[in-house]
Write a protein that holds these residues in place. Structure first.
Motif, short mmCIF file in Angstrom:
data_model
loop_
_atom_site.label_atom_id
_atom_site.label_comp_id
_atom_site.label_asym_id
_atom_site.label_seq_id
_atom_site.Cartn_x
_atom_site.Cartn_y
_atom_site.Cartn_z
N GLY A 177 17.77 34.43 47.75
CA GLY A 177 18.63 33.67 48.65
C GLY A 177 19.96 33.27 48.05
N GLN A 178 20.17 33.59 46.78
CA GLN A 178 21.36 33.14 46.05
C GLN A 178 22.28 34.31 45.77
OE1 GLN A 178 21.53 29.67 45.06
NE2 GLN A 178 19.73 29.48 46.36
N PHE A 179 23.46 34.01 45.18
CA PHE A 179 24.40 35.05 44.79
C PHE A 179 25.14 34.55 43.55
CE2 PHE A 179 28.28 33.15 46.71
CZ PHE A 179 27.71 32.19 47.52
N SER A 180 26.29 35.11 43.26
CA SER A 180 27.03 34.75 42.05
C SER A 180 27.24 33.24 41.89
CB SER A 180 28.39 35.45 42.05
OG SER A 180 29.14 35.11 43.21
N LYS A 181 27.26 32.54 43.02
CA LYS A 181 27.50 31.09 43.01
C LYS A 181 26.56 30.32 42.09
CE LYS A 181 29.56 27.45 45.03
NZ LYS A 181 30.11 26.89 43.81
N THR A 182 25.35 30.81 41.90
CA THR A 182 24.39 30.19 40.99
C THR A 182 25.02 29.80 39.66
OG1 THR A 182 22.56 31.45 41.94
CG2 THR A 182 22.24 30.62 39.70
N TRP A 183 25.94 30.63 39.20
CA TRP A 183 26.52 30.47 37.86
C TRP A 183 27.93 29.90 37.90
CZ3 TRP A 183 22.43 31.71 34.91
CH2 TRP A 183 21.50 32.64 35.44
N GLU A 184 28.50 29.77 39.09
CA GLU A 184 29.88 29.28 39.22
C GLU A 184 29.87 27.75 39.21
OE1 GLU A 184 31.40 31.32 42.68
OE2 GLU A 184 30.94 33.27 41.84
N THR A 185 30.88 27.11 39.79
CA THR A 185 30.91 25.66 39.81
C THR A 185 29.65 25.13 40.50
OG1 THR A 185 32.24 25.80 41.81
CG2 THR A 185 33.42 25.42 39.74
N THR A 186 29.21 23.96 40.06
CA THR A 186 27.97 23.40 40.57
C THR A 186 28.21 22.73 41.92
OG1 THR A 186 28.32 21.27 39.51
CG2 THR A 186 27.24 22.98 38.19
N ALA A 187 27.12 22.41 42.62
CA ALA A 187 27.24 21.82 43.96
C ALA A 187 28.00 20.49 43.92
CB ALA A 187 25.86 21.62 44.57
N ASP A 188 27.95 19.79 42.79
CA ASP A 188 28.69 18.53 42.67
C ASP A 188 30.03 18.72 41.96
OD1 ASP A 188 27.41 19.09 40.27
OD2 ASP A 188 27.18 17.00 39.72
N GLY A 189 30.45 19.98 41.75
CA GLY A 189 31.81 20.26 41.32
C GLY A 189 32.05 20.39 39.82
N ARG A 190 30.99 20.42 39.02
CA ARG A 190 31.17 20.62 37.57
C ARG A 190 31.25 22.12 37.26
NH1 ARG A 190 26.63 19.71 35.59
NH2 ARG A 190 25.70 19.50 37.66
N GLU A 191 31.58 22.43 36.01
CA GLU A 191 31.59 23.84 35.61
C GLU A 191 30.17 24.35 35.44
OE1 GLU A 191 34.12 24.56 32.22
OE2 GLU A 191 35.90 24.38 33.48
N GLY A 192 29.97 25.59 35.83
CA GLY A 192 28.67 26.23 35.65
C GLY A 192 28.66 27.14 34.44
N PHE A 193 27.60 27.94 34.33
CA PHE A 193 27.45 28.79 33.15
C PHE A 193 28.55 29.84 33.03
CE2 PHE A 193 22.90 28.57 31.23
CZ PHE A 193 23.05 27.20 31.06
#
Lengths: 314, 314
Positions: free
Chosen positions: B48-64
């Motif tokens: 159910g997910q895509f590249s977003k898993t690793w991008e900015t987080t749902a609360d706006g922080r940096e992801g992996f």
């Protein structure tokens, strides 16, 4: 957002009762360079396309995403609602893998399949062609001008004032987005498709073509006037005939370019600032429907940069 | 790639006759930092997910994506075949907007809807929750382990040796990708889902749960042995019960963690190098199914960096 009737039962999680569903949003990937200019650029794809339109080109060069990042603009790449990474549609749809790539080869004015146009600004190796075909992704719900312009307008509400680049099918909902949201401070439309909005009572006669009929849409004068308040640049590429031909792909662009000129005149008549450049007329030859990724895309970017500078948007 | 029977007629472009269709590819967005380390990291989403898993987080922080770019790794983000921007599927499918978000809230171990787990590593405001729900996109064709692992293997053929990060449903086809392609030099699997591959004759008994039954899959010994030749790190978060409970969401993870331990033991018995960390056991509490975007994701990244350093992959 919708909520199914009933009460959610954590012991029956596969039952929709009482569960919610969010969808029809746009998705945006963004990068803000160090020492960014004041206004970012939001780049919006066309039919069958997604953010890839603006990323690396099919033959591996940098696209407008990187070119304008290097020129110190913040860059937002959109997947519109019901496309690509914004696939969660509120309306059911069936996706069929129907072979259609020769249609696109012609419609995108790369050539007349299997031949390339003479001097076309596209690498002609098999790998580039394959990458180009694979840079498409289907609608995951019906294309809806209201839904997609709402999605992009919501993005502008979040990020503030910016410049909108549209491509092809994105052109029509791009005008609607500027009508809806005054944070759209300028539009650069690359080969806008068939949808142009005119003031009620001023819609010109439809223009038939061998592909379809291009018909302007009517909006109230007050909405139309929003389009007179921002600078707009429209670019069309090469191999668009001036007179009717019996090839649907090329004739469709004759009709669209003709309607775009009528639209430019209508907006400017009401005090607007629309400039339409048919690239061959200024000596830039061989561009396809994708000037932003053609071999001369740096030259096209220079043209756009010059426009942004002239309008003090840089 | 398929070709419809017949001959393409440019005057009837909407007819599939003689036209081609390319699909079932993966899509990757990549960034290579200045002074990049030798091996890039390929990051692969779950169900159910895509590249977003690793991008900015749902609360706006940096992801992996950004965290590991800052640590000088090249980073490739995948949309697997038939998902997101890689939506062009070779198999027809119907997408229904079925309300399911309370299922995911529980299944992803954020809490027991509408309550959050005590100390869960997730921001609990409404906007974060909405962004999290919207970070999903449907399959545009049937999920197929062979198709998605072929797509990611093709990416490794193109980019050369690299490290593979997988999440959840990506875990199973991640093992298959490493079997298919020796350019996969290590795997870090975040909460791998139900699919673990064992050597023929060594598949353990299925593990029933209140959600489903977790069943290992058999591959020939020669293929299985490929998994003994690379270092593998597996991470699981918090709120996974050790004993059976009648809540499907949590019990499913009990069964998966149990199977993962059996798999670790099986690979290591054949000379492999699999380390499984159940985060609460080393004092890291509150992680959901998404350790890469949880509030403590920098701490999780440090753990992964340490592993990569220890294995001389940095």
């Amino acid at each position: 957002m919708t909520t199914a009737p009933g009460t959610f039962n954590p012991r029956k999680p596969m039952t929709p009762d009482g569960q919610t569903y969010h969808g029809d949003h746009a998705y945006a990937f963004y990068q803000i360079p160090v020492d960014a200019r004041k206004l970012p650029i939001v780049m919006w794809h066309g039919a069958g396309q997604f953010s890839k339109t603006w990323e690396t080109t099919a033959d591996g060069r940098e696209g407008f995403q990187n070119i304008f990042l290097r020129r110190h603009y913040g860059v937002y790449l959109i997947d519109q609602p019901r496309r690509g990474d914004a696939g969660r549609s509120m309306v059911e749809t069936t996706i069929k893998p129907t072979p259609d790539e020769q249609l696109w080869f012609n419609q995108f004015r790369i050539g007349l399949w299997p031949n390339y146009f003479n001097g076309v600004q596209v690498a002609q190796d098999a790998q580039t062609r394959e990458q180009f075909f694979r840079a498409m992704t289907p609608n995951t719900g019906p294309f809806d001008m209201g839904v997609v312009s709402d999605g992009v307008s919501a993005l502008f509400d979040k990020i503030g004032p910016g410049i909108l680049f549209t491509h092809s099918q994105g052109g029509g909902p791009g005008w609607l987005t500027a009508i809806k949201n005054e944070k759209v401070k300028a539009i650069v439309a690359f080969e806008p498709g068939s949808s142009f909005v005119f003031a009620e009572g001023e819609v010109p006669e439809a223009i038939p073509s061998a592909f379809d009929t291009v018909q302007g849409a009517a909006v109230p004068m007050e909405q139309f006037m929003a389009l007179t308040r921002i600078p707009i640049l429209i670019l069309y590429g090469d191999n668009i005939p001036e007179r009717a031909v019996d090839l649907p792909a090329q004739d469709s662009w004759r009709a669209r370019l003709k309607m775009a000129r009528l639209w430019r005149d209508a907006v400017n008549r009401h005090g607007g600032d629309v400039r339409l450049i048919h690239l061959p007329e200024i000596g830039i030859k061989g561009n396809t429907h994708f000037p932003m990724s053609d071999l001369n895309n740096v030259q096209i970017a220079d043209l756009v940069s010059q426009f942004l500078k002239e309008k003090q948007l840089d």
